[in-house]
Motif scaffolding. Structure first.
Motif, PDB file in Angstrom:
ATOM      1  N   THR A 143     106.194  16.525  29.858  1.00  0.00           N
ATOM      2  CA  THR A 143     104.987  16.418  30.368  1.00  0.00           C
ATOM      3  C   THR A 143     103.841  15.353  29.997  1.00  0.00           C
ATOM      4  O   THR A 143     103.986  15.142  28.448  1.00  0.00           O
ATOM      5  CB  THR A 143     104.116  17.843  29.917  1.00  0.00           C
ATOM      6  OG1 THR A 143     105.086  18.960  30.449  1.00  0.00           O
ATOM      7  CG2 THR A 143     102.740  17.919  30.583  1.00  0.00           C
ATOM      8  N   LEU A 200      93.165  22.768  29.942  1.00  0.00           N
ATOM      9  CA  LEU A 200      94.050  23.967  29.059  1.00  0.00           C
ATOM     10  C   LEU A 200      94.342  25.107  29.600  1.00  0.00           C
ATOM     11  O   LEU A 200      95.655  25.323  29.582  1.00  0.00           O
ATOM     12  CB  LEU A 200      93.207  24.241  27.883  1.00  0.00           C
ATOM     13  CG  LEU A 200      93.742  24.810  26.592  1.00  0.00           C
ATOM     14  CD1 LEU A 200      95.165  24.023  26.189  1.00  0.00           C
ATOM     15  CD2 LEU A 200      92.926  25.143  25.471  1.00  0.00           C
ATOM     16  N   SER A 203      96.858  24.183  32.518  1.00  0.00           N
ATOM     17  CA  SER A 203      98.575  23.821  32.167  1.00  0.00           C
ATOM     18  C   SER A 203      99.118  24.489  31.013  1.00  0.00           C
ATOM     19  O   SER A 203      99.980  24.202  30.229  1.00  0.00           O
ATOM     20  CB  SER A 203      98.250  22.257  31.685  1.00  0.00           C
ATOM     21  OG  SER A 203      97.344  22.374  30.295  1.00  0.00           O
ATOM     22  N   ALA A 204      98.331  25.798  30.932  1.00  0.00           N
ATOM     23  CA  ALA A 204      99.210  26.771  29.790  1.00  0.00           C
ATOM     24  C   ALA A 204     100.548  26.946  30.146  1.00  0.00           C
ATOM     25  O   ALA A 204     101.220  27.291  29.070  1.00  0.00           O
ATOM     26  CB  ALA A 204      98.258  28.247  29.856  1.00  0.00           C
ATOM     27  N   LYS A 208     103.631  21.502  26.203  1.00  0.00           N
ATOM     28  CA  LYS A 208     102.718  20.538  25.765  1.00  0.00           C
ATOM     29  C   LYS A 208     103.067  19.141  25.879  1.00  0.00           C
ATOM     30  O   LYS A 208     103.988  18.580  25.746  1.00  0.00           O
ATOM     31  CB  LYS A 208     102.236  20.656  24.397  1.00  0.00           C
ATOM     32  CG  LYS A 208     101.615  21.779  23.810  1.00  0.00           C
ATOM     33  CD  LYS A 208     101.448  22.054  22.505  1.00  0.00           C
ATOM     34  CE  LYS A 208     100.515  23.181  22.115  1.00  0.00           C
ATOM     35  NZ  LYS A 208      99.101  22.966  22.715  1.00  0.00           N
ATOM     36  N   GLU A 210     103.712  15.075  25.695  1.00  0.00           N
ATOM     37  CA  GLU A 210     103.905  14.324  24.751  1.00  0.00           C
ATOM     38  C   GLU A 210     103.095  12.825  24.709  1.00  0.00           C
ATOM     39  O   GLU A 210     103.087  12.134  23.651  1.00  0.00           O
ATOM     40  CB  GLU A 210     105.520  13.942  24.824  1.00  0.00           C
ATOM     41  CG  GLU A 210     106.438  15.197  24.645  1.00  0.00           C
ATOM     42  CD  GLU A 210     107.752  14.763  25.181  1.00  0.00           C
ATOM     43  OE1 GLU A 210     108.190  13.721  24.823  1.00  0.00           O
ATOM     44  OE2 GLU A 210     108.552  15.531  25.907  1.00  0.00           O
ATOM     45  N   MET A 227      95.044  18.223  23.400  1.00  0.00           N
ATOM     46  CA  MET A 227      95.983  18.644  23.979  1.00  0.00           C
ATOM     47  C   MET A 227      97.578  18.301  23.846  1.00  0.00           C
ATOM     48  O   MET A 227      98.586  19.138  24.239  1.00  0.00           O
ATOM     49  CB  MET A 227      95.590  18.736  25.579  1.00  0.00           C
ATOM     50  CG  MET A 227      94.442  19.533  25.996  1.00  0.00           C
ATOM     51  SD  MET A 227      94.272  19.483  27.917  1.00  0.00           S
ATOM     52  CE  MET A 227      95.711  20.413  28.299  1.00  0.00           C
ATOM     53  N   LEU A 228      97.693  17.275  23.023  1.00  0.00           N
ATOM     54  CA  LEU A 228      98.912  16.611  22.739  1.00  0.00           C
ATOM     55  C   LEU A 228     100.005  17.514  21.927  1.00  0.00           C
ATOM     56  O   LEU A 228      99.243  18.331  21.075  1.00  0.00           O
ATOM     57  CB  LEU A 228      98.994  15.134  22.115  1.00  0.00           C
ATOM     58  CG  LEU A 228      98.482  14.193  22.849  1.00  0.00           C
ATOM     59  CD1 LEU A 228      98.256  13.020  22.096  1.00  0.00           C
ATOM     60  CD2 LEU A 228      99.694  13.787  24.026  1.00  0.00           C
ATOM     61  N   SER A 229     101.074  17.420  22.093  1.00  0.00           N
ATOM     62  CA  SER A 229     102.117  17.888  21.150  1.00  0.00           C
ATOM     63  C   SER A 229     102.181  17.377  19.567  1.00  0.00           C
ATOM     64  O   SER A 229     101.665  16.211  19.562  1.00  0.00           O
ATOM     65  CB  SER A 229     103.540  18.079  21.840  1.00  0.00           C
ATOM     66  OG  SER A 229     104.042  16.622  21.934  1.00  0.00           O
ATOM     67  N   LYS A 255      98.663  16.968  13.029  1.00  0.00           N
ATOM     68  CA  LYS A 255      99.435  16.925  14.271  1.00  0.00           C
ATOM     69  C   LYS A 255     100.138  15.626  14.402  1.00  0.00           C
ATOM     70  O   LYS A 255     100.862  15.419  15.193  1.00  0.00           O
ATOM     71  CB  LYS A 255      98.617  17.151  15.360  1.00  0.00           C
ATOM     72  CG  LYS A 255      98.224  18.542  15.480  1.00  0.00           C
ATOM     73  CD  LYS A 255      97.697  19.026  16.627  1.00  0.00           C
ATOM     74  CE  LYS A 255      98.432  18.858  17.873  1.00  0.00           C
ATOM     75  NZ  LYS A 255      97.857  19.310  19.133  1.00  0.00           N
TER      76      LYS A 255
END
Length: 330
Positions: A143, A200, A203-204, A208, A210, A227-229, A255
């Motif tokens: 994603t 958010l 797109s739940a 997540k 990348e 919102m990023l992984s 993160k």
């Protein structure tokens, strides 16, 4: 079309007659068919862009032209009269009827690529391809998230990502034509189209992201980063809001978010641009990058075109139709 001072484009750009130079042995004489008005073109004219040509200058960084004559040392197996060509670097000055240009700065485009697609092929689709390829190794099913999703780069990102089975979360502003724009983006493959506030929740159900692609800055860029992984990357390639990109410290520490920047004009040589076009043209021949809507203006009506290109919530890309356009099939 030329400008001798920086300022609002509709005010400082003038239509002038300029004598063409002789076609040198390594040159090509071309007649331009069409040239878009991009945001960067307006920023250059306003003096707000890092690329600052010597004045007076002819604006326009991309377009498509028809070869009229080639120099004595130009390979006739590659260029011949009647071929369509596009520039391999920025700053060519494409808002004009004709020009004598170095042959090694041009790239031949097949005649079955639609004229307006060819005219808009050398900046936005290559930028989109680089954004998807240079920073994160994305597997099918991954994603990404982007703001400015209805921009020309944003739409090219959607088409390229869809072809690779990559999910896209696409953020656009609240606007009067929301339904029309969101429907259009879904029609070219967008997985989710949403506003910044609803991103958010919308797109739940998805993995997540990348990779985040930012052309806006300010709070929008911060939201993308949040919102990023873990270990995700945000790439900034524009700043339409004129606000700084702010990444909260905890995202960097806990993160491991990475922040990068990209500009095609300084990160891509002629050879690299040619390699990108080799990948993109087969897609364009099959109809890719033709879905964006075009608003065309004759060169004589350039002031209206410049004013239209400066307006918010436009429905399409503003393109100048130059005299040779009438000789070709669009």
């Amino acid at each position: 079309m030329r400008f001798a001072e920086h300022g609002e484009a509709a005010t400082v750009v003038k239509l002038e007659e300029v004598e063409l130079g002789q076609t040198g042995p390594k040159d090509v004489l071309v007649d331009f068919l069409a040239a878009p008005i991009n945001p960067s073109d307006l920023n250059i004219i306003e003096g707000k862009y890092p690329l600052k040509p010597s004045l007076p200058a002819t604006p326009g960084n991309e377009g498509v032209a028809l070869v009229r004559e080639i120099g004595s040392e130009v390979d006739s197996n590659y260029f011949k009269p009647g071929d369509r060509v596009v520039p391999l670097e920025a700053g060519f000055g494409t808002w004009r009827t004709s020009a004598v240009l170095p042959a090694d700065c041009l790239y031949r485009v097949p005649s079955n690529v639609p004229t307006l697609t060819a005219a808009t092929l050398t900046i936005n689709p290559p930028t989109a391809l680089c954004l998807l390829d240079k920073f994160v190794h994305l597997q099918p099913g991954a994603t990404i998230i982007q703001n400015g999703a209805n921009s020309a780069v944003g739409q090219a990102v959607i088409e390229l990502a869809t072809a690779r089975k990559i999910n896209t979360i696409n953020i656009i502003r609240e606007r009067p034509d929301w339904d029309e724009v969101s429907s259009h983006l879904r029609s070219i493959g967008a997985t989710v189209v949403t506003t910044l506030d609803q991103a958010l929740a919308a797109s739940a159900h998805m993995p997540k992201p990348e990779l985040a692609l930012n052309c806006v800055g300010g709070p929008s860029a911060t939201k993308l980063a949040k919102m990023l992984s873990h270990g995700g990357t945000i790439v900034t390639y524009g700043g339409m809001s004129l606000q700084p990109v702010t990444i909260p410290t905890p995202l960097l520490i806990f993160k491991d978010i990475r922040a990068r920047g990209f500009a095609l004009s300084i990160n891509c040589s002629r050879a690299e641009k040619a390699a990108l076009l080799e990948q993109l043209i087969p897609m364009a021949q099959k109809g890719a990058f033709s879905s964006q809507r075009f608003e065309t203006y004759a060169i004589e009506d350039f002031k209206s075109a410049l004013q239209r290109a400066s307006e918010p919530f436009r429905g399409g890309k503003v393109v100048l139709e130059l005299p040779a356009y009438d000789t070709c099939e669009a």
